[in-house]
Design an enzyme around this catalytic site. Structure first.
Site, mmCIF file in Angstrom:
data_model
loop_
_atom_site.group_PDB
_atom_site.id
_atom_site.type_symbol
_atom_site.label_atom_id
_atom_site.label_comp_id
_atom_site.label_asym_id
_atom_site.label_seq_id
_atom_site.Cartn_x
_atom_site.Cartn_y
_atom_site.Cartn_z
ATOM 1 N N GLY A 116 -10.338 0.409 3.276
ATOM 2 C CA GLY A 116 -9.799 1.315 2.245
ATOM 3 C C GLY A 116 -10.577 2.612 2.177
ATOM 4 O O GLY A 116 -10.829 3.149 1.089
ATOM 5 N N ALA A 117 -10.945 3.146 3.345
ATOM 6 C CA ALA A 117 -11.840 4.313 3.407
ATOM 7 C C ALA A 117 -11.241 5.571 2.781
ATOM 8 O O ALA A 117 -11.955 6.530 2.492
ATOM 9 C CB ALA A 117 -12.219 4.598 4.861
ATOM 10 N N ASP A 158 -1.451 -3.389 5.449
ATOM 11 C CA ASP A 158 -1.381 -4.083 4.157
ATOM 12 C C ASP A 158 -2.367 -5.237 4.135
ATOM 13 O O ASP A 158 -2.271 -6.182 4.923
ATOM 14 C CB ASP A 158 0.048 -4.611 3.917
ATOM 15 C CG ASP A 158 0.216 -5.147 2.502
ATOM 16 O OD1 ASP A 158 -0.764 -5.101 1.719
ATOM 17 O OD2 ASP A 158 1.318 -5.620 2.180
ATOM 18 N N TYR A 174 -4.725 -6.708 -13.260
ATOM 19 C CA TYR A 174 -5.772 -6.033 -12.476
ATOM 20 C C TYR A 174 -7.116 -6.753 -12.672
ATOM 21 O O TYR A 174 -7.824 -7.044 -11.701
ATOM 22 C CB TYR A 174 -5.886 -4.555 -12.876
ATOM 23 C CG TYR A 174 -7.099 -3.914 -12.229
ATOM 24 C CD1 TYR A 174 -7.110 -3.654 -10.851
ATOM 25 C CD2 TYR A 174 -8.248 -3.615 -12.953
ATOM 26 C CE1 TYR A 174 -8.231 -3.113 -10.231
ATOM 27 C CE2 TYR A 174 -9.365 -3.076 -12.345
ATOM 28 C CZ TYR A 174 -9.355 -2.825 -10.985
ATOM 29 O OH TYR A 174 -10.476 -2.303 -10.371
ATOM 30 N N LYS A 176 -9.283 -8.769 -9.669
ATOM 31 C CA LYS A 176 -10.666 -8.531 -9.254
ATOM 32 C C LYS A 176 -11.483 -9.806 -9.368
ATOM 33 O O LYS A 176 -12.361 -10.084 -8.557
ATOM 34 C CB LYS A 176 -11.289 -7.411 -10.097
ATOM 35 C CG LYS A 176 -10.626 -6.062 -9.940
ATOM 36 C CD LYS A 176 -10.530 -5.592 -8.485
ATOM 37 C CE LYS A 176 -11.839 -5.186 -7.861
ATOM 38 N NZ LYS A 176 -11.675 -4.745 -6.448
#
Ligand code: NDP
Length: 341
Positions: A7-8, A57, A165, A169
């Protein structure tokens, strides 16, 4: 040393990549599309230490296999930052829970398959959300620390985007710690997690400033978009930390022996929308009368917070003073103003 950053292209990850390049690491970043990968390479001036791979993805549990098949023997450190962080979705399982959990499981499976001998340290960008009980009644005397966990369960987490969310996490981070125990004999890496509260601060590149920013910085942007007759919320939505401290923490997380097995709870104090508004009114006189006015930040001033955080363990491990909210907000706003000129 070669570091893989998943996810840079993200808000936090771009600062992490910048810190890694400045410290002379070789960096392999992943992005969802070739266009996003090419844009990042260009933004970093085609730095010869940065290369990019495409992982469309992270919900696909084998999504990282190709990257590790190709580079696995050269990768020493993995920083897994990719995870969805939107609040404007309704398909909680598909858009949040599954990518968060599968992304973490998938990248660890790929390490086990292709890089079990070479990857020494893994850092997962988790969140305070995996610690915070979103449904708990407000209680200023309730103190969260690095040892605590959000009690959410998969089914009941799917009631709102923020709830999903927080749960996403928790499940992602839990997946990582469980994986470590499950495959202790088949992997060599040590695990550390970075658990930030709301992350503020400038975008890595001014060109990333758009009408709407990433979820956490949009909190500041929203205040900038307020009107002079608006009364902003005095409620305390949570705590803040600056993105430059988060980038530093990702490096410390794999560079230091003392951080092995630790969760770094990154926070530097509570805020309300009014806190941000007051800072902007004080620091940017040209905006006075154009945005919501200065007002008493009553809840914050009287310590009427919904919870407290004690991150003494993290602060002792990291040994630097975190950036204060004044600088974080001022730098964020200065960049937005500059970008809109
Ligand atoms: P961003 O949305 O800017 O970055 C998220 C990154 O993950 C992007 O690169 C995004 O790609 C990628 N991503 C999201 N979903 C997928 C998917 N399904 N497949 C592949 N890649 C995906 O958010 P932040 O930088 O703020 O967040 C980065 C990490 O930090 C996340 O793990 C987040 O949970 C965590 N975090 C953030 C906080 C904050 O306040 N910002 C607080 C606490 C934790 P693309 O750009 O293409 O969408």
């Amino acid at each position: 040393m070669t570091v893989l950053v998943s996810g840079a292209t993200g808000f936090i990850a771009q600062h992490v990549v910048d810190s890694l390049l400045k410290a002379s690491y070789k960096v392999i970043g992943t992005a969802r599309t070739p266009a996003k990968a090419a844009k990042l390479l260009e933004q970093f001036g085609h730095n010869s230490n940065l290369s990019m791979e495409v992982v469309p993805d992270i919900s696909n549990i084998k999504g990282f296999d190709k990257v590790f098949e190709k580079h696995g023997k050269n990768i020493n450190i993995v920083l897994h930052t990719a995870s969805p962080f939107p609040f404007n979705i309704t398909q909680f399982e598909k858009d949040l829970l599954i990518p968060a959990r599968n992304g973490t499981r998938g990248i660890l499976e790929s390490i086990k398959k292709y890089s079990a001998d070479t990857v020494e340290r893994v850092v997962v960008t988790s969140s305070f959300a995996s610690i915070w009980d979103f449904e708990a009644a407000p209680n200023r005397n309730f103190v969260y620390n690095e040892k605590m966990w959000n009690p959410a369960i998969w089914e009941s987490a799917q009631t709102s985007a923020i709830m999903a969310y927080c749960a996403s996490k928790k499940f992602a981070e839990e997946t990582a710690w469980n994986f470590l125990h499950e495959y202790a004999n088949k992997i060599n890496f040590k695990l550390t997690t970075v658990n930030p509260v709301y992350v503020f601060g400038p975008q890595m590149f001014k060109s990333n400033v758009k009408e709407t920013l990433n979820t956490s910085c949009e909190i500041i942007n929203k205040v900038l978009k307020s009107n002079p007759r608006e009364q902003l919320s005095l409620e305390i939505p949570g705590e803040f930390i600056d993105v430059r401290d988060i980038a530093k923490a990702h490096l410390a997380a794999f560079q230091k022996k003392e951080t092995i097995g630790k969760r770094l709870l990154m926070s530097n104090g509570a805020f309300s929308e009014q806190t941000i508004c007051n800072l902007i009114n004080e620091e940017f006189p040209q905006l006075q009368g154009k945005i919501a006015p200065w007002a008493k930040d009553i809840k914050l001033d009287t310590g009427d917070v919904p919870f407290s955080i004690d991150n003494t363990m993290t602060r002792k491990l990291l040994e630097w003073d975190f950036i204060p909210i004044e600088k974080s907000v001022t730098d964020t706003v200065s960049q937005i103003i500059e970008a809109h000129k």
